[in-house]
Design a protein around this motif. Structure first.
Motif, PDB file in Angstrom:
ATOM      1  N   CYS A  36     -35.417  15.736   8.171  1.00 16.17           N
ATOM      2  CA  CYS A  36     -33.764  16.477   7.996  1.00 16.17           C
ATOM      3  C   CYS A  36     -33.066  16.549   9.546  1.00 16.17           C
ATOM      4  O   CYS A  36     -31.970  16.848   9.516  1.00 16.17           O
ATOM      5  CB  CYS A  36     -33.914  17.776   7.504  1.00 16.17           C
ATOM      6  SG  CYS A  36     -34.981  18.949   8.533  1.00 16.17           S
TER       7      CYS A  36
ATOM      8  N   ASN B   2     -32.468  16.839   3.603  1.00 13.05           N
ATOM      9  CA  ASN B   2     -33.588  16.290   3.213  1.00 13.05           C
ATOM     10  C   ASN B   2     -33.658  15.155   2.235  1.00 13.05           C
ATOM     11  O   ASN B   2     -34.887  14.534   2.096  1.00 13.05           O
ATOM     12  CB  ASN B   2     -34.666  17.590   2.698  1.00 13.05           C
ATOM     13  CG  ASN B   2     -34.112  18.161   1.467  1.00 13.05           C
ATOM     14  OD1 ASN B   2     -32.873  17.854   1.001  1.00 13.05           O
ATOM     15  ND2 ASN B   2     -34.686  18.936   0.966  1.00 13.05           N
TER      16      ASN B   2
ATOM     17  N   VAL C 159     -32.195  22.937   4.110  1.00  8.99           N
ATOM     18  CA  VAL C 159     -32.662  22.768   5.689  1.00  8.99           C
ATOM     19  C   VAL C 159     -32.229  23.945   6.496  1.00  8.99           C
ATOM     20  O   VAL C 159     -32.753  23.860   7.659  1.00  8.99           O
ATOM     21  CB  VAL C 159     -32.223  21.415   6.001  1.00  8.99           C
ATOM     22  CG1 VAL C 159     -32.721  20.316   5.132  1.00  8.99           C
ATOM     23  CG2 VAL C 159     -30.759  21.429   6.342  1.00  8.99           C
TER      24      VAL C 159
END
Length: 296
Positions: free
Chosen positions: A36, A85, A136
């Motif tokens: 990420c 992600n 994230v």
């Protein structure tokens, strides 16, 4: 700058860290970030680089999320960070999703309390975690959501739904409404075009919409020749009907060339065909996005 230890990770040999926030389960070397780009192995602990560092903040109409059936006509205080992600080759917002905090990034930090105060001050009825993937910036979203609930603000999640069960069960109960992307109803599609998998997304939608009973709307970006075959659309509608019911709101939206996929844009007529197919099966809340829709 505040340094925030991330949640959901474990230590492994040779200074490696295993992030367990999402199904990617990145193994992160010292000084490196996970896929990420915003969760870093810093001196043997996982650091959440997104903590108090939004890079997109805006007041939006709730319909922009898109949420067509939740607090209609209201405004939502929206925020996002860098990072995602998944790696969708057709990402419509890759400046944020594939962006990362450069060394020396010194934008003013915005505490969770400031987000809630600003939402109230501007007359918003909700706070929305959006623009990039909220998973994230889990720690930041979690604390803002807790404070928003105390202030009687609704919370909105716009997500790809690609999250592991434990963090899902910590964040999702604090969310009032969500729009979750279902990018293509096939594991091959997710693997080849998104670098992910479909099953966790279905689990997230089922947990949020059926187990928690919260307001869920689903978005499917229709890419001609990629995820719009009658078999794939039919299988998706089968799953929704069986799992969530035919009253489930679904948004079918038009693809436009972006990121690394430059296929032709979705013809409006194709979206209308899919809408008519869904209606013919008894679905009652089908919406079209990114095209003129005189019925909306």
């Amino acid at each position: 700058m505040q340094r925030k230890e991330a949640m959901f990770y474990r230590r492994e040999e040779a200074g490696m860290l295993r992030c367990t926030l999402c199904p990617r389960n990145c193994r992160i070397a010292p000084g490196e970030c996970g896929y990420c780009g915003v969760r870093r192995n810093s001196d043997g602990r996982l650091e959440a680089l997104t903590w108090c560092r939004p890079v997109a903040v805006q007041i939006d109409p709730i319909e922009k999320k898109p949420l067509a059936y939740f607090l209609p006509g209201s405004r939502t205080f929206s925020l996002g960070t860098f990072g995602c992600n998944l790696g969708c080759v057709f990402c419509q917002n890759d400046e944020l999703s594939r962006g990362s905090y450069p060394p020396g990034f010194h934008e003013r930090e915005v505490a969770p309390e400031e987000i809630v105060e600003a939402a109230l001050r501007h007359g918003c009825r909700s706070v929305a975690f959006t623009y990039n993937e909220p998973t994230v910036f889990f720690e930041y979203a979690l604390e803002i959501a807790r404070l928003a609930k105390q202030a009687n603000l609704a919370t909105v999640l716009v997500s790809n739904g690609w999250i592991n069960p434990e963090p899902m069960r910590e964040l999702y109960p604090l969310i009032d409404a969500a729009n979750i992307d279902m990018k293509g109803f096939s594991e091959n599609f997710y693997r080849e075009l998104c670098g992910g998998s479909l099953a966790p997304v279905l689990r997230s939608m089922e947990y949020f919409g059926r187990e928690l009973g919260r307001h869920l709307e689903i978005t499917n970006l229709v890419i001609p020749g990629r995820n719009d075959s009658p078999e794939m659309i039919g299988a998706f509608l089968d799953w929704v009907e069986e799992t969530l019911g035919r009253e489930q709101p679904i948004h079918f939206t038009a693809f436009h060339p972006a990121c690394r996929l430059f296929d032709p844009p979705t013809p409006p007529a194709r979206l209308r065909e899919i809408r008519d197919l869904a209606r013919g099966r008894g679905f009652t809340r089908i919406r079209l996005g990114n095209i003129p829709d005189t019925e909306a």
